[in-house]
Design a protein around this motif. Sequence first.
Motif, PDB file in Angstrom:
ATOM      1  N   UNK A   1     -14.907  11.780   7.462  1.00 57.28           N
ATOM      2  CA  UNK A   1     -13.814  12.011   6.520  1.00 57.28           C
ATOM      3  C   UNK A   1     -12.501  11.479   7.070  1.00 57.28           C
ATOM      4  N   UNK A   2     -12.263  11.697   8.339  1.00 64.21           N
ATOM      5  CA  UNK A   2     -11.039  11.165   8.941  1.00 64.21           C
ATOM      6  C   UNK A   2     -10.984   9.653   8.774  1.00 64.21           C
ATOM      7  N   UNK A   3     -12.051   9.011   9.243  1.00 61.98           N
ATOM      8  CA  UNK A   3     -11.989   7.565   9.279  1.00 61.98           C
ATOM      9  C   UNK A   3     -11.981   6.998   7.870  1.00 61.98           C
ATOM     10  N   UNK A   4     -12.719   7.636   6.995  1.00 62.43           N
ATOM     11  CA  UNK A   4     -12.796   7.079   5.651  1.00 62.43           C
ATOM     12  C   UNK A   4     -11.476   7.246   4.918  1.00 62.43           C
ATOM     13  N   UNK A   5     -10.799   8.347   5.162  1.00 66.33           N
ATOM     14  CA  UNK A   5      -9.488   8.514   4.539  1.00 66.33           C
ATOM     15  C   UNK A   5      -8.557   7.405   4.989  1.00 66.33           C
ATOM     16  N   UNK A   6      -8.545   7.200   6.297  1.00 66.54           N
ATOM     17  CA  UNK A   6      -7.686   6.134   6.806  1.00 66.54           C
ATOM     18  C   UNK A   6      -8.041   4.802   6.200  1.00 66.54           C
ATOM     19  N   UNK A   7      -9.336   4.500   6.174  1.00 61.93           N
ATOM     20  CA  UNK A   7      -9.677   3.150   5.760  1.00 61.93           C
ATOM     21  C   UNK A   7      -9.470   2.977   4.262  1.00 61.93           C
ATOM     22  N   UNK A   8      -9.591   4.039   3.497  1.00 62.72           N
ATOM     23  CA  UNK A   8      -9.323   3.888   2.069  1.00 62.72           C
ATOM     24  C   UNK A   8      -7.849   3.591   1.828  1.00 62.72           C
ATOM     25  N   UNK A   9      -7.011   4.197   2.639  1.00 62.89           N
ATOM     26  CA  UNK A   9      -5.591   3.868   2.502  1.00 62.89           C
ATOM     27  C   UNK A   9      -5.373   2.394   2.838  1.00 62.89           C
ATOM     28  N   UNK A  10      -6.138   1.934   3.817  1.00 61.17           N
ATOM     29  CA  UNK A  10      -6.042   0.514   4.153  1.00 61.17           C
ATOM     30  C   UNK A  10      -6.462  -0.332   2.957  1.00 61.17           C
ATOM     31  N   UNK A  11      -7.466   0.150   2.247  1.00 62.63           N
ATOM     32  CA  UNK A  11      -7.925  -0.605   1.078  1.00 62.63           C
ATOM     33  C   UNK A  11      -6.771  -0.819   0.101  1.00 62.63           C
ATOM     34  N   UNK A  12      -6.009   0.241  -0.111  1.00 56.80           N
ATOM     35  CA  UNK A  12      -4.858   0.104  -1.012  1.00 56.80           C
ATOM     36  C   UNK A  12      -3.891  -0.934  -0.470  1.00 56.80           C
ATOM     37  N   UNK A  13      -3.688  -0.889   0.845  1.00 57.61           N
ATOM     38  CA  UNK A  13      -2.763  -1.865   1.439  1.00 57.61           C
ATOM     39  C   UNK A  13      -3.315  -3.284   1.307  1.00 57.61           C
ATOM     40  N   UNK A  14      -4.625  -3.424   1.482  1.00 59.43           N
ATOM     41  CA  UNK A  14      -5.234  -4.744   1.328  1.00 59.43           C
ATOM     42  C   UNK A  14      -4.965  -5.263  -0.082  1.00 59.43           C
ATOM     43  N   UNK A  15      -5.190  -4.375  -1.052  1.00 54.93           N
ATOM     44  CA  UNK A  15      -4.919  -4.788  -2.431  1.00 54.93           C
ATOM     45  C   UNK A  15      -3.458  -5.131  -2.596  1.00 54.93           C
ATOM     46  N   UNK A  16      -2.614  -4.349  -1.962  1.00 52.54           N
ATOM     47  CA  UNK A  16      -1.179  -4.594  -2.083  1.00 52.54           C
ATOM     48  C   UNK A  16      -0.815  -5.979  -1.611  1.00 52.54           C
ATOM     49  N   UNK A  17      -1.283  -6.341  -0.421  1.00 53.21           N
ATOM     50  CA  UNK A  17      -0.879  -7.652   0.113  1.00 53.21           C
ATOM     51  C   UNK A  17      -1.515  -8.764  -0.719  1.00 53.21           C
ATOM     52  N   UNK A  18      -2.686  -8.475  -1.247  1.00 53.39           N
ATOM     53  CA  UNK A  18      -3.354  -9.453  -2.116  1.00 53.39           C
ATOM     54  C   UNK A  18      -2.479  -9.775  -3.318  1.00 53.39           C
ATOM     55  N   UNK A  19      -1.962  -8.751  -3.939  1.00 50.25           N
ATOM     56  CA  UNK A  19      -1.167  -8.998  -5.140  1.00 50.25           C
ATOM     57  C   UNK A  19       0.194  -9.583  -4.801  1.00 50.25           C
ATOM     58  N   UNK A  20       0.742  -9.141  -3.682  1.00 56.01           N
ATOM     59  CA  UNK A  20       2.015  -9.731  -3.274  1.00 56.01           C
ATOM     60  C   UNK A  20       1.833 -11.228  -3.043  1.00 56.01           C
ATOM     61  N   UNK A  21       0.749 -11.557  -2.369  1.00 62.21           N
ATOM     62  CA  UNK A  21       0.481 -12.968  -2.106  1.00 62.21           C
ATOM     63  C   UNK A  21       0.256 -13.718  -3.418  1.00 62.21           C
TER      64      UNK A  21
END
Lengths: 648, 467, 499, 107, 163
Positions: free
Chosen positions: C166-186
């Motif tokens: 749960x710890x790691x998955x929470x962190x990595x899901x937040x990363x997923x949002x960030x990945x999407x964020x940079x994708x759209x910014x790009x």
Amino acid sequence: MSTWLWLIPGSPFVGALTIALLGGRLPAARLPWFACAAAGISALTVAAAWLGGAAQEPLRQTLYIWLAVDGWQPSVGFTLDRLALVMVTVVSGVGFLIHVYSVAFMDKEAEQRRYYFYMNLFLAGMLVLVLADNLLLLYFGWEMVGLCSFALIGFWYRDPVKAAAGRKAFTVTRIGDTALAIAIFLLFVQFGTLSFDVLFPLGEGDWEGATAVALLILVGALGKSAQLPLQVWLPDAMAGPSPVSALIHAATMVTAGVYLIARTHPLFELAPGVQWTVAAIGVLTIVYGASCALAQHDIKRVLAYSTVSQIGYMFLALGCGAYALALFHLATHACFKALLFLSAGTLIHSAGGEHHIGRLGELNAGSRTVQLCFLVGAASLAAVPFFTAGFYSKDAILTAAWVAPVGGLLWLFAALGALLTGVYIFRVYLTVFHRSAEPLLRPRGRLPTPIAVPLLLLAALSLSVGFLEFPEGSGGPHTWSTWLESELDLAKHPEHHTTRVLQALSALMAVAGIALAFPLVRRERAGKSLPWQSFLQTGWRFDALYARLFVQPYHRTASALARWVEQGLIEAGLNGLTRGFWVMAAGLRRGVEFGSVERGLTFLVVGLQRGHAMLSATQNGLLSRYAVSVTTGTLALLGFWLFWPWGG
Amino acid sequence: MANDLVALLPFILLAMGGCIVLTLGVWRRYVSTWTMTMVTLSFLVASAVAAALWTVPQQVGAMLVIDGMSLVFTLAFTLGTAAIVLLAYGYAPTQGETRDEFLSLILFGTLGMALLASTKNLLAAFVGLEMLAVPLYALVAWRPSRPGAVEAGVKFGILAGFAAAFFLYGIILVYASAGTLDLTGISSSDVEDRMLTAAVILVLVGVGFKLALVPFHMWAPDIYQASPAPVTAFVATVAKAAALAFLIRLLSLQLPHVWEDLLPVIGLLAVVTMVVGNLLALRQQNLKRLLAYSSIAHLGYIMVALAAGNDLGRDAAIYYTVVYVIMNIGAFGVVAAVAHSAGDRETLSDYSGLGRRDPALGVAMGVCLLALAGLPPTAGFMAKFLAFGAAVDADRVALAVIAVLNTALAFFYYLRILVVLYKERGMVSVPRANGTIRIVVITATVATVLLGVFPGWLLNINYLNNG
Amino acid sequence: MPWLTVLIFLPLVGGAWIWVRANGQVEYARRGALFVTTVELVIVNFVWLVAEPGGDGYLYIERHAWIPAVGIQYLLAMDGLSLVLVLLTALLGPIAVLVSWNAIQHNWPAFAFLLLASQAGIMGVFLSFDLVLFYVFWELMLVPMYFLVGLWGHERRLYAAYKFFLFTVTGSLLMLVAILGIYFVHGEQTGNNTFDYFQLLNTDVSGTRGMWLMLGFFVAFAVKIPLFPVHSWLPDAHTEAPTAGSIILAGLLLKTGAYGLLRFCLPLFPEASAAFAPVGMALGVVGILYGALLALVQEDMKRLIAYSSVSHLGFVVFGIYAWNLHGLSGAVILMLAHGVTTGAMFALVGMLEERSKTRQLSEFGGLLSPMPRLGAFLLLFTLSSMGMPGLANFVGEFLVLAGVFQHAAGLGVAGALGIIFGVVYLLWMYQRAMLGALRRERRWVDLKRREMVSLGIFAAAVLWLGLYPAPFLDILQGPLGVIMESGPHLSTGEVSGGQ
Amino acid sequence: MIPLTHSLFVGALLFTLGAAVVLLRRELLFLLMGLEIMFNGAALSAVAAGQHWQGAEGQVLAIFLMAITTAELVVALILVWLAYQRFQAICVDDLVALRDGRSEDSP
Amino acid sequence: MYKLIFYLTAVIAIGAAGAILIVRHPVHAALYLIASLLALALLFFLLGAPLVAALQVILYAGAIMVLFLFVMMVMDLRPASNERLALPKGWRVPTLLVAALAVELAVVVFQAPLSGDEIWVSVGPKAVGQSLFGTYLIAVEVAAILLLAALVAVLYLSRRSRP
């Protein structure tokens, strides 16, 4: 010759590796000799280096680049200059002798493999330390010897006290090591290199950081060399086998600090305040060590405090800028202190592990040879004038101290120390070897050769090495300092007649100390039952008076020092520190780990579970409630849209 | 007209199939359940094939529009239903009762779904919705002697009626405000009054009930629990997908401006649905109820995609819906597979050791659960990825973060099931699951993974080609 | 040959093969697993030997379209940084199998599969250069690990497994949002929607948005590393995992976090990371000291080592955020060193536990005499762990501190203090376990050949890294130089009030 | 001439009253009657809207509504009857077997 | 007059519906419901929908209510004698909700397009039929199938058990 330089540390290193990997295959009887051979090759190479011109021109060898980052390439490389040559000679020579001694001394031990592994490894580390051509490699050796020291102090690890002593030694010296490491980082950040060749010319400029770095290096040296206030580990380190004490805790490792300061002395000259601190710490330690030694009953502890005190002299010399003299005392001290330890070890060995000087005396453990050797060592330690090495080295330091800032005070303390040195070492000598009662044990027969040879050799050295450097103004040759002059600055000396007075005084101190030992011992032997009057009656009124006025208060002061300073303040301080860590850690665990962190988690989990329970309660199967929920949702959505600001 | 008939073929086949199966019931003695199942299947497959041959886009009659979306959804419904028919055949508790009536009702329900996916008329949507709902009342209570069957039927019937009333009232208000029931007509007329949006909200309530969005969700666990597992799968997967298909069409293809107005409302629904669904599932011990709550949460994620209000959101919602159907068919398939003749195994502990006893089912269940949880490389991940991506793209990062945190929370209960599956002490006996169920479960599992690795199959379809 | 693909999928396919084919035969499973991991190791070494950097500094690149609709590619690449970590991953593979040989009592085939699958996932993490692909592997490696802990772990395995996941998955899901964020910014900036790492490097993300996106990545990595406030999963997971699991967790999984910082956080968000660097370094220091202090009061040996990991990884973060070549090189070397050292320590504790069924320090004592070999190995790794020069960790720690001192001497001193703390707890552990009187009389059997081999590999690695780290440092200079250049050069003193 | 809003309001009131019956009464049959009232409110609205727009669609809606709600009602009625027959269930409170159980402790 | 009848009928429809809320006996409720439905039929008629009005009378007031009464008869429902109808447990929340619903629907309804002076038209059966079997043909077909499905469902559920 340069190409063989690696053999000096390499031979014991390979020896250690071989013992570790293949030691099980070697016949048990051969193992010690194998280790000796490894040490011997090292010593032979040093001898070859002498012949091969190392005394004139520094030898260099770079084996390989250790790390290479961003243009900085610290190497695994050795430099054998004169300073290093002195150290190497002492280390490999004494080291070899002690290896030989160990063959007989340790022959009954079960785990010789481990012992010789660490001994060889230690030798390798120590040699790397002194041969290193950069600070990083020096640090490598520095840590390696610390490790071996730890392992060998705790050699008899089944005794928890001894294992703890090893840990204590490691931990305390590690404090110094960290300071040294920080100093190294600061140097690196400032100069971008750690190589001595490049570093010290640079360091001779004007640099504000010098004071800080010098202080940190000093702390590092204090830790390794067991100076105030980091001396606490050394007496406990006597838990190790006697050869270990002789090798590591008297002759070599503890002098690494001296070597370090000598090596980095340009830095200290940039920071005169720190340099004076070196001297001050030196004298304080002299008195401290000597006074503590006075009160000990364990023979090895006496020697340990004595070592502390003697290294104080070396620090004093370093602090006064007399680096060559510090090194000189280092060399002589290595000889006589090793001699003393080995003799003491033999005594203890033959007395079946008895350490108490009184009982050693009763047991009459020592043979003639041992007694003689111990006497030579003691005399050299006490600096008996003219024919002991200790006299020449110590005397010169005392003279040099006079011209340092506040030199009078420094001298006074140092001289006091010299006096006490005579008292405590001869107290031991007298107690152990001169008895009135019949001995309980008959002296054993001849000493085994591996024990006798090193003892005699060291005894000879303890007497002879001093002639390398005659006192100032005596007309004798100054071979030592002249030779080292190219690398280490010469010490300043007071005026001619002052020198004479000082020399006379220090000689007097030594003799006086020895003289004072006799009444002390007699008083002790009488124990409490001996009334003060009987001293008077037997006509040693002066002594009695002296004892009453001087010795006894000192005795008391010393034991008080031992009790309060040693066990009280410092021990308590260290314990307090450890305890503090512990409490802090436990507090963190309670407060943060199980407290905030875990509680935060628990809070979250409980919150989620509450949420689940509350929501779950709504799923009560009641149709009307479900309809209510639907209606509520409808109302909420409609209301949200109709009445909310952003609603259409 | 001939063209229209061709276009209507999938619908006609479904209706015909229902009638024919009913007729077969007359010769009860001579026609085995297997035969009836096969006939049903062949009609479903034929319908799927007919749908696959559609030329898109085209307008059929006044009420139907055939485009990429109807194609994907019709295929999903027919094939999904085919899977459910197979589940029902092997399902022990209703053995021997899944014959003519059952199969025809299922076919009629599918007809309703297909209608929902392709209609652009609100009245037709209502008819379709009821066409789907009315058979379900009976299906939920199938074999009424099972415990809870009747209760579930009553609850479902009354509540669905209640929600249908809102839906209907919404439609009527739409008509009142716009004067037409045709969605194209509504969107082309410049009606932009508040009443229309309010009416659509009422429609949303009706659809939300079918989708079990919070707070219209409360029926779902009870009905899932008491229904036979294949029916549960039917209610939970294709039926919901049908409602979703209608919602997606309503909002994104037909009423874009209303959609925009409704974004906050949908966002709110999404958040509440995710949070409540996950919380309810958190410590649930009854597997079927747990899956119910989990599917509630999943609809929340789909709502996140819809709340983004952009094309990516629409595509994501469609993809998610299809994937959702497949994953859940897999999961409920396992439930159906291990059911014994007295009923489903419900509590979690009934499943302990399943993975050890029956590795194939265990792995299938594991993959489906991980897909539901949203772990790559399953389709469940890709679906969430697209949905959250849509939200991020629409600058609704807060929504995405809430969704993500919910996903993390959801892992807890999926993992709990997984652990139970591989517990050392296993259950007493695993019935030899009927081959048909096994085929369905494994196909669903494989499809879940394949769609995750090659999501392009669904993503490359052009949905927005309504002529 | 598409070597990178082979590296990733060989363990996965091999593992699946074993699982399906083993049919419950333990011997088949473990020999098969050993075989597969060894082949993997051989391939990695081969790849290393024949590697020739292309013009862009990458040794290998594989690029295929995957989901063109959203700009996702199957993009694998390997540079020096990936290479050293892949080496570590491959090295730990056979060892993990060897230490599990007898320790795993039931269901070896499944265990082998999960072990190999996690290895595959970790390989994928180190080799993926498409952000979505990276994320896929990032999550993929969790699942087998979850099962390894949850099914073969110790008493509280379920709790630990949940917590870990749960710890790691929470962190990595937040990363997923960030990945999407940079994708759209790009996408907004260039009109080119892609998850291609190389292209995203050119994205200009600055200001608050950059900071948020960076934090999204950072959280995922911080949980994995783990940094101080989010470390809570680690002691539990490490303690409860079976030995092989602990080795993989400590040796590799934690590294993925640090790798992520190096690969993604710094180059993608140079400005935000630069602004964040003081905080990062502070977190590193806190981790160092906190982990060390907590290690001091542990009774459970595995827990102790786990906390020591927190401390060591603090050092790594410390070095990374120093953001100069010394700090970065040190961080990577320390990653390798920690992987080897801590892996070995866990292996040793596992061996002790196999013999005594306990990990409590209070149950041990005086074990050196019945088990001199084990004692010697433990001493070696303990020493390495406490930063003894000549052993692996020293090089890393030294370089890290050298890097940090260039920016902030104050923080550097604090970090150096961590070394003292390290000595205290590690020696304390060693003394309690190995020295003193033998506390428990039982038939202690010293290490057997299989155990000697696995520990010997570790020991050789520790010595190699300590005495001759140059080959690794050499291949790291290129990629780390790129990371250096990507960032705005920090002038001394800007980062913190040190010096 | 009745304004559209007035007739719609009457429909809304009927709808609300129907909802009130569903929400407040406990007897299953009353619930069904409530549903009927709701549907009829809707039907009134439909016819009113048809009148407003002067189209047939309002009436078509109302007719569909009758047909379909009847179908639904019939099925619901038979289920209510079944509930009574099997469980003597008259009220909603008699049908609460399906509900969330108390959560057992789980990790 | 027209308006008067309309509003009066509306009051009757609403009043009868409201009575269902409070009556105790199901049969009474059914009768009130019939009253309400008939009033509605009148309203339909007034709103120009004669066909729907007729169907309302036939279908609802006739067929469906008979069904209700039939079920009541079968179930033999009768309340305990002379018992006052108690407010159900937890009546406050639903009551509030209902009130709120009324308010919100009113708000919605009063957003409707205003009709100032519209002409009253009657849309006869023919127009309705054309619409039904023109535009809504498919829907009619489906509705037919829906009725069939309902039939099937009821038949299945009412069967006692399978032979």
